[in-house]
Design a protein around this motif. Sequence first.
Motif, PDB file in Angstrom:
ATOM      1  N   TYR A  99       0.842  -1.210   0.000  1.00 17.78           N
ATOM      2  CA  TYR A  99       0.000   0.000   0.000  1.00 17.78           C
ATOM      3  C   TYR A  99       0.868   1.247   0.000  1.00 17.78           C
ATOM      4  O   TYR A  99       0.671   2.166  -0.792  1.00 17.78           O
ATOM      5  CB  TYR A  99      -0.901  -0.008   1.230  1.00 17.78           C
ATOM      6  CG  TYR A  99      -1.798   1.208   1.338  1.00 17.78           C
ATOM      7  CD1 TYR A  99      -3.033   1.234   0.706  1.00 17.78           C
ATOM      8  CD2 TYR A  99      -1.402   2.333   2.056  1.00 17.78           C
ATOM      9  CE1 TYR A  99      -3.850   2.344   0.791  1.00 17.78           C
ATOM     10  CE2 TYR A  99      -2.211   3.448   2.145  1.00 17.78           C
ATOM     11  CZ  TYR A  99      -3.435   3.448   1.513  1.00 17.78           C
ATOM     12  OH  TYR A  99      -4.234   4.551   1.585  1.00 17.78           O
ATOM     13  N   TYR A 158       2.878  17.448   0.585  1.00 16.81           N
ATOM     14  CA  TYR A 158       3.247  16.125   0.068  1.00 16.81           C
ATOM     15  C   TYR A 158       3.399  16.178  -1.446  1.00 16.81           C
ATOM     16  O   TYR A 158       4.369  15.675  -2.007  1.00 16.81           O
ATOM     17  CB  TYR A 158       2.159  15.134   0.488  1.00 16.81           C
ATOM     18  CG  TYR A 158       2.162  13.795  -0.218  1.00 16.81           C
ATOM     19  CD1 TYR A 158       3.186  12.880  -0.011  1.00 16.81           C
ATOM     20  CD2 TYR A 158       1.117  13.438  -1.073  1.00 16.81           C
ATOM     21  CE1 TYR A 158       3.178  11.654  -0.635  1.00 16.81           C
ATOM     22  CE2 TYR A 158       1.097  12.210  -1.694  1.00 16.81           C
ATOM     23  CZ  TYR A 158       2.127  11.317  -1.477  1.00 16.81           C
ATOM     24  OH  TYR A 158       2.113  10.102  -2.108  1.00 16.81           O
ATOM     25  N   ARG A 161      -1.362  19.691   4.258  1.00 17.67           N
ATOM     26  CA  ARG A 161      -0.389  18.611   4.292  1.00 17.67           C
ATOM     27  C   ARG A 161      -0.337  17.900   2.939  1.00 17.67           C
ATOM     28  O   ARG A 161       0.721  17.549   2.445  1.00 17.67           O
ATOM     29  CB  ARG A 161      -0.760  17.614   5.389  1.00 17.67           C
ATOM     30  CG  ARG A 161       0.287  16.518   5.527  1.00 17.67           C
ATOM     31  CD  ARG A 161      -0.125  15.479   6.524  1.00 17.67           C
ATOM     32  NE  ARG A 161      -1.326  14.803   6.107  1.00 17.67           N
ATOM     33  CZ  ARG A 161      -2.172  14.215   6.945  1.00 17.67           C
ATOM     34  NH1 ARG A 161      -1.946  14.239   8.235  1.00 17.67           N
ATOM     35  NH2 ARG A 161      -3.247  13.608   6.490  1.00 17.67           N
ATOM     36  N   ILE A 220       9.447  14.321   3.125  1.00 17.79           N
ATOM     37  CA  ILE A 220       9.401  12.924   3.579  1.00 17.79           C
ATOM     38  C   ILE A 220       8.452  12.769   4.767  1.00 17.79           C
ATOM     39  O   ILE A 220       7.647  11.841   4.821  1.00 17.79           O
ATOM     40  CB  ILE A 220      10.829  12.428   3.925  1.00 17.79           C
ATOM     41  CG1 ILE A 220      11.635  12.326   2.625  1.00 17.79           C
ATOM     42  CG2 ILE A 220      10.775  11.083   4.634  1.00 17.79           C
ATOM     43  CD1 ILE A 220      13.041  11.805   2.805  1.00 17.79           C
ATOM     44  N   THR A 221       8.508  13.728   5.693  1.00 17.45           N
ATOM     45  CA  THR A 221       7.613  13.643   6.848  1.00 17.45           C
ATOM     46  C   THR A 221       6.155  13.744   6.413  1.00 17.45           C
ATOM     47  O   THR A 221       5.313  12.969   6.875  1.00 17.45           O
ATOM     48  CB  THR A 221       7.921  14.774   7.852  1.00 17.45           C
ATOM     49  OG1 THR A 221       9.323  14.825   8.048  1.00 17.45           O
ATOM     50  CG2 THR A 221       7.239  14.541   9.170  1.00 17.45           C
ATOM     51  N   ALA A 222       5.887  14.696   5.517  1.00 18.54           N
ATOM     52  CA  ALA A 222       4.503  14.849   5.052  1.00 18.54           C
ATOM     53  C   ALA A 222       4.036  13.581   4.361  1.00 18.54           C
ATOM     54  O   ALA A 222       2.887  13.156   4.525  1.00 18.54           O
ATOM     55  CB  ALA A 222       4.389  16.043   4.108  1.00 18.54           C
ATOM     56  N   ALA A 223       4.927  12.950   3.600  1.00 21.22           N
ATOM     57  CA  ALA A 223       4.550  11.730   2.885  1.00 21.22           C
ATOM     58  C   ALA A 223       4.194  10.623   3.873  1.00 21.22           C
ATOM     59  O   ALA A 223       3.188   9.931   3.700  1.00 21.22           O
ATOM     60  CB  ALA A 223       5.698  11.289   1.977  1.00 21.22           C
ATOM     61  N   GLN A 224       5.012  10.483   4.922  1.00 21.52           N
ATOM     62  CA  GLN A 224       4.726   9.439   5.914  1.00 21.52           C
ATOM     63  C   GLN A 224       3.365   9.656   6.564  1.00 21.52           C
ATOM     64  O   GLN A 224       2.555   8.741   6.678  1.00 21.52           O
ATOM     65  CB  GLN A 224       5.819   9.432   6.984  1.00 21.52           C
ATOM     66  CG  GLN A 224       7.114   8.819   6.494  1.00 21.52           C
ATOM     67  CD  GLN A 224       8.249   9.035   7.478  1.00 21.52           C
ATOM     68  OE1 GLN A 224       8.140   9.857   8.378  1.00 21.52           O
ATOM     69  NE2 GLN A 224       9.330   8.323   7.288  1.00 21.52           N
ATOM     70  N   GLN A 225       3.136  10.906   6.964  1.00 12.69           N
ATOM     71  CA  GLN A 225       1.871  11.229   7.633  1.00 12.69           C
ATOM     72  C   GLN A 225       0.681  11.013   6.698  1.00 12.69           C
ATOM     73  O   GLN A 225      -0.352  10.491   7.095  1.00 12.69           O
ATOM     74  CB  GLN A 225       1.887  12.701   8.058  1.00 12.69           C
ATOM     75  CG  GLN A 225       2.912  12.994   9.119  1.00 12.69           C
ATOM     76  CD  GLN A 225       2.363  12.721  10.489  1.00 12.69           C
ATOM     77  OE1 GLN A 225       1.357  13.295  10.861  1.00 12.69           O
ATOM     78  NE2 GLN A 225       2.990  11.833  11.218  1.00 12.69           N
ATOM     79  N   GLN A 226       0.881  11.429   5.469  1.00 15.48           N
ATOM     80  CA  GLN A 226      -0.177  11.326   4.475  1.00 15.48           C
ATOM     81  C   GLN A 226      -0.591   9.867   4.286  1.00 15.48           C
ATOM     82  O   GLN A 226      -1.764   9.526   4.321  1.00 15.48           O
ATOM     83  CB  GLN A 226       0.347  11.929   3.161  1.00 15.48           C
ATOM     84  CG  GLN A 226      -0.661  12.035   2.059  1.00 15.48           C
ATOM     85  CD  GLN A 226      -1.795  12.960   2.429  1.00 15.48           C
ATOM     86  OE1 GLN A 226      -1.630  13.886   3.221  1.00 15.48           O
ATOM     87  NE2 GLN A 226      -2.967  12.705   1.877  1.00 15.48           N
ATOM     88  N   ARG A 227       0.404   9.003   4.106  1.00  8.44           N
ATOM     89  CA  ARG A 227       0.119   7.584   3.884  1.00  8.44           C
ATOM     90  C   ARG A 227      -0.522   6.968   5.121  1.00  8.44           C
ATOM     91  O   ARG A 227      -1.469   6.207   5.016  1.00  8.44           O
ATOM     92  CB  ARG A 227       1.398   6.834   3.579  1.00  8.44           C
ATOM     93  CG  ARG A 227       2.035   7.252   2.302  1.00  8.44           C
ATOM     94  CD  ARG A 227       3.168   6.298   2.010  1.00  8.44           C
ATOM     95  NE  ARG A 227       4.205   6.966   1.258  1.00  8.44           N
ATOM     96  CZ  ARG A 227       5.392   7.283   1.745  1.00  8.44           C
ATOM     97  NH1 ARG A 227       5.698   6.986   2.991  1.00  8.44           N
ATOM     98  NH2 ARG A 227       6.270   7.879   0.990  1.00  8.44           N
ATOM     99  N   GLU A 228       0.026   7.323   6.304  1.00 14.17           N
ATOM    100  CA  GLU A 228      -0.517   6.757   7.536  1.00 14.17           C
ATOM    101  C   GLU A 228      -2.003   7.077   7.672  1.00 14.17           C
ATOM    102  O   GLU A 228      -2.818   6.206   7.952  1.00 14.17           O
ATOM    103  CB  GLU A 228       0.219   7.332   8.759  1.00 14.17           C
ATOM    104  CG  GLU A 228       1.545   6.690   9.057  1.00 14.17           C
ATOM    105  CD  GLU A 228       1.438   5.212   9.372  1.00 14.17           C
ATOM    106  OE1 GLU A 228       2.384   4.495   9.072  1.00 14.17           O
ATOM    107  OE2 GLU A 228       0.398   4.782   9.908  1.00 14.17           O
ATOM    108  N   SER A 229      -2.344   8.345   7.426  1.00 16.14           N
ATOM    109  CA  SER A 229      -3.737   8.731   7.643  1.00 16.14           C
ATOM    110  C   SER A 229      -4.654   8.073   6.619  1.00 16.14           C
ATOM    111  O   SER A 229      -5.771   7.686   6.931  1.00 16.14           O
ATOM    112  CB  SER A 229      -3.886  10.253   7.619  1.00 16.14           C
ATOM    113  OG  SER A 229      -3.805  10.721   6.312  1.00 16.14           O
ATOM    114  N   GLN A 230      -4.155   7.921   5.378  1.00 19.86           N
ATOM    115  CA  GLN A 230      -4.977   7.266   4.364  1.00 19.86           C
ATOM    116  C   GLN A 230      -5.114   5.768   4.664  1.00 19.86           C
ATOM    117  O   GLN A 230      -6.163   5.182   4.442  1.00 19.86           O
ATOM    118  CB  GLN A 230      -4.384   7.475   2.969  1.00 19.86           C
ATOM    119  CG  GLN A 230      -4.529   8.896   2.443  1.00 19.86           C
ATOM    120  CD  GLN A 230      -5.977   9.330   2.360  1.00 19.86           C
ATOM    121  OE1 GLN A 230      -6.831   8.600   1.881  1.00 19.86           O
ATOM    122  NE2 GLN A 230      -6.264  10.522   2.848  1.00 19.86           N
TER     123      GLN A 230
END
Lengths: 213, 410
Positions: free
Chosen positions: A34, A150, A146, B56-66
């Motif tokens: 995912y 991203y 955010r 990178i931080t925003a990407a991690q957070q983004q994926r986690e929340s989705q």
Amino acid sequence: MNDWPDKISRGSDLASDWHTFLHQSSEPAFKRIYTHYYDYFSFIGNKRGFHAVLVQDTVNEIFLYIWENSTRLMHVKNHHNYLISSFLHKLYKDDSIKTEDIAALTDLPESLLVPSVETVHIYNNNNAKYTQALLNVVNQLPERQRLMIYQKFYLGLSYNEISEANDVSVNTVYNTVYKAISNLRAIIDDEDLLLFSLISAFLIFFLFFFNKG
Amino acid sequence: MDQTQSENLLKDESFINYCLEKNENDTLYWRNWINDHPDAQPEITKLKIHVISLGITAAQQQRESQYLLLQQSIKRPYQNIKKLKPYHKFYYAAACLLAFAIVGACFIFANKTATSNYSTNKKHDVAPGGNNAVLLLANGEKINLTSAKTGLLAHQKEVSIFKNADGQILYKANNQSNGVDGPSVGTNTIETPAKGQYMVVLPDGTKVWLNAKTTLKYPETFAKNSREVELNGEGYFEVAHLADPKTGERVRFTVKTISAVNINSKIQYIEVLGTHFNVNCYPDEPDAVTTLLEGSVKVTDGDQKREALLHPGQQLINGDRSFNVVQANTDAAIAWKNGEFVFHEDISSALRKIARWYDVDVVYLPSAPQHLMLGGFISRQNELSEVLNLMESTGKVHLKLEGRRVLVTE
């Protein structure tokens, strides 16, 4: 929070995870797949001018389907092509997307999708306080902002693409991106944490140049 | 480097591309820039760390929340999802209707106020341009393509030129000779004036749409092994595939553009095989922009020092000091061909487009806004006042039409 892998994974590297997921219903494997394809599909979908929310919903629909129908997918050997074509068919809602179009997207250059080795190295060398400050900044951002950070700083989309995908003006995107950075700077400068990361960055920089020379 | 400079860098697309290494040209440009400005290096490094880490931080957070959302829908009982669906559709429909109603109301309301406020522009309006061009034959003969009748226009050595019912012009070879071995005999030129546009089918089947104030030069008959045309202005090309009958190789199609922006007059060569692309190289534009929609093209600058290979959806910006490949907004780039203005740019750039299509001069008074980004679209068939009203609806600029001049004020 430094859980970023040192080695960058590619879609094809996930073949074993795909196998594990299908045969053992392993959730960690599912999550790894995912995570990788979330970026891949966000990039493709937003590039193609689809609305960011629609792209996200489509990604989750695809993965929901895969989770619920894993037993029926045993025959799928090439998960990469399967995922991309089902994503595109769902996104375009019909078969208007051509097969050669799908073929072109299945081997999207890696450099467009994952951060380079150097950038990952820089990130992993940040000190813990800096990383925590970053997390705070990102957590304080509204969800939409955010998303734009991203899209800009991770996916590397252009301002125009981001403004289209989020239905906002280009100026809004500019301001959001800029505000997030200045928030970050304010926090860092306050705590004077930067010194450490600067030193590490200098090291990397010189290493890089020496290697070149 | 002071605060404002570094803040501006953070908004700069090419600088971000350099940080993320998403684009070779930008990366190279900034590496060179840092070499030239060693004292700015600490600040640049600092900015780069911010950009990368934030991404990178925003990407991690983004994926986690989705992923969390996905887990929620996985855990939801199956029947519930089934039941919910029709309601969802209903809500979507209701939301759409509501959105339409609001947009419609806004439109009506905005139009009303706009016309009452700026009715001065309406009094002596300027009509939009249309299909209009002049064809110059090798022998010096001039044919006005707008007034010419349908049918045979001219009979040349190798080809005859026809105008069809749609107003397009077509070339037909006279005696089955598919091109000549040596260099071609004469040059044909099509010129569109301000307020003009035209579509032409070249002797090889290539279709070219010409925007206003554009000149296209091409040989009366193409050589067998290469096709070369020269463009000044803006054109959209749909190049026909053509193979050399002897060797079976594809015949190259080259567009040479000359734009007199720089003192050393910027020349570039665009080499294509069979593809769709748009070239904008007006003398009054700061950059020559090549946008690729299909296929692939190679662009080389005049002194052959730099070249770039474009993929579909990419754009090459060849400017004073830049030679950058960026992702393009293709709809905006070919909007003119589809009869629309799509503004995604600075007001001065938008007004240059308008000046060419309505044949007006733009005058900036001292109070005119320096940098105002515009976003929006409108049909090119509208009268000028409609277009100006749209731009004024930003509330940040006033445009007054006086005869053939548009005055820009705060």
